[in-house]
Design an enzyme around this catalytic site. Sequence first.
Site, PDB file in Angstrom:
ATOM      1  N   THR A   1      -2.126   2.623  -1.852  1.00 51.72           N
ATOM      2  CA  THR A   1      -1.854   1.623  -1.838  1.00 51.72           C
ATOM      3  C   THR A   1      -0.216   0.832  -2.082  1.00 51.72           C
ATOM      4  O   THR A   1       0.442   2.715  -1.618  1.00 51.72           O
ATOM      5  CB  THR A   1      -2.025   0.361  -3.509  1.00 51.72           C
ATOM      6  OG1 THR A   1      -1.331  -0.730  -3.815  1.00 51.72           O
ATOM      7  CG2 THR A   1      -1.903   1.371  -4.699  1.00 51.72           C
TER       8      THR A   1
ATOM      9  N   GLU B   1      -3.468  -0.559   1.458  1.00 51.49           N
ATOM     10  CA  GLU B   1      -3.409  -2.002   0.793  1.00 51.49           C
ATOM     11  C   GLU B   1      -1.656  -1.819   0.373  1.00 51.49           C
ATOM     12  O   GLU B   1      -0.747  -1.228   0.286  1.00 51.49           O
ATOM     13  CB  GLU B   1      -4.830  -1.765  -0.141  1.00 51.49           C
ATOM     14  CG  GLU B   1      -4.259  -1.641  -1.078  1.00 51.49           C
ATOM     15  CD  GLU B   1      -5.832  -1.389  -2.299  1.00 51.49           C
ATOM     16  OE1 GLU B   1      -4.782  -1.420  -3.571  1.00 51.49           O
ATOM     17  OE2 GLU B   1      -6.472  -1.337  -1.716  1.00 51.49           O
ATOM     18  N   ASN B   2      -1.761  -3.450   0.204  1.00 55.48           N
ATOM     19  CA  ASN B   2       0.070  -4.302  -0.325  1.00 55.48           C
ATOM     20  C   ASN B   2      -0.573  -3.937  -1.702  1.00 55.48           C
ATOM     21  O   ASN B   2      -1.896  -4.344  -2.129  1.00 55.48           O
ATOM     22  CB  ASN B   2       0.043  -5.407   0.041  1.00 55.48           C
ATOM     23  CG  ASN B   2      -1.362  -6.064   0.211  1.00 55.48           C
ATOM     24  OD1 ASN B   2      -2.017  -6.398   0.177  1.00 55.48           O
ATOM     25  ND2 ASN B   2      -0.590  -7.633  -0.167  1.00 55.48           N
ATOM     26  N   ALA B   3       0.350  -4.156  -2.441  1.00 53.14           N
ATOM     27  CA  ALA B   3       0.246  -3.552  -4.220  1.00 53.14           C
ATOM     28  C   ALA B   3       0.827  -4.904  -4.797  1.00 53.14           C
ATOM     29  O   ALA B   3       0.349  -5.482  -6.087  1.00 53.14           O
ATOM     30  CB  ALA B   3       1.245  -2.696  -4.913  1.00 53.14           C
TER      31      ALA B   3
ATOM     32  N   ARG C   1      -4.120 -10.162  -2.285  1.00 55.53           N
ATOM     33  CA  ARG C   1      -2.888 -11.417  -2.830  1.00 55.53           C
ATOM     34  C   ARG C   1      -3.364 -12.320  -1.875  1.00 55.53           C
ATOM     35  O   ARG C   1      -2.149 -13.092  -1.784  1.00 55.53           O
ATOM     36  CB  ARG C   1      -1.965 -10.745  -3.443  1.00 55.53           C
ATOM     37  CG  ARG C   1      -1.891  -9.705  -3.954  1.00 55.53           C
ATOM     38  CD  ARG C   1      -1.924  -9.767  -5.854  1.00 55.53           C
ATOM     39  NE  ARG C   1      -1.543  -7.866  -5.921  1.00 55.53           N
ATOM     40  CZ  ARG C   1      -3.345  -7.588  -5.817  1.00 55.53           C
ATOM     41  NH1 ARG C   1      -4.134  -7.219  -5.562  1.00 55.53           N
ATOM     42  NH2 ARG C   1      -2.610  -6.462  -6.782  1.00 55.53           N
TER      43      ARG C   1
END
Length: 140
Positions: free
Chosen positions: A12, A50-52, A83
Amino acid sequence: MLGKHGTVLNFTCMEMRDGEQPASANCSPEGLVRQVKMAAKAAKTELAGENALEKYDEGAFQQVLATSRLDSGNGLSAFAYLRMNKRLFEGDNWRNLVNFVKSMEGGRKVGLSECDSSGSDLYVGFIKEKNVKAKEAALV
């Protein structure tokens, strides 16, 4: 162990930048990503990202592009965008995502008009029915 079994490590915080962290946190998300990338490469393990955070700005997308290309020969094998919600499909947020996806594929930044009818691999279509009050789009 991951390399031995042919698995992919998904990590992440690919969109996070050191300069956006409070000084009191004494942290380096960019340094952490570099460290994980080097460890994955040494273990001959594929790395996905992935984005956090829920961020839709161009700067966050550019950071993902930068981290995905650090250390030539050790790019990300995949990227999961987390998200996703209604805000993602609003105006500039959507355009930023489309530009990001196109950039991840071809390494180039391209503009997106309101209706991408050029037949590109990434098509954005808007519903134009009479009873629809809001614009909706689909990523195909």
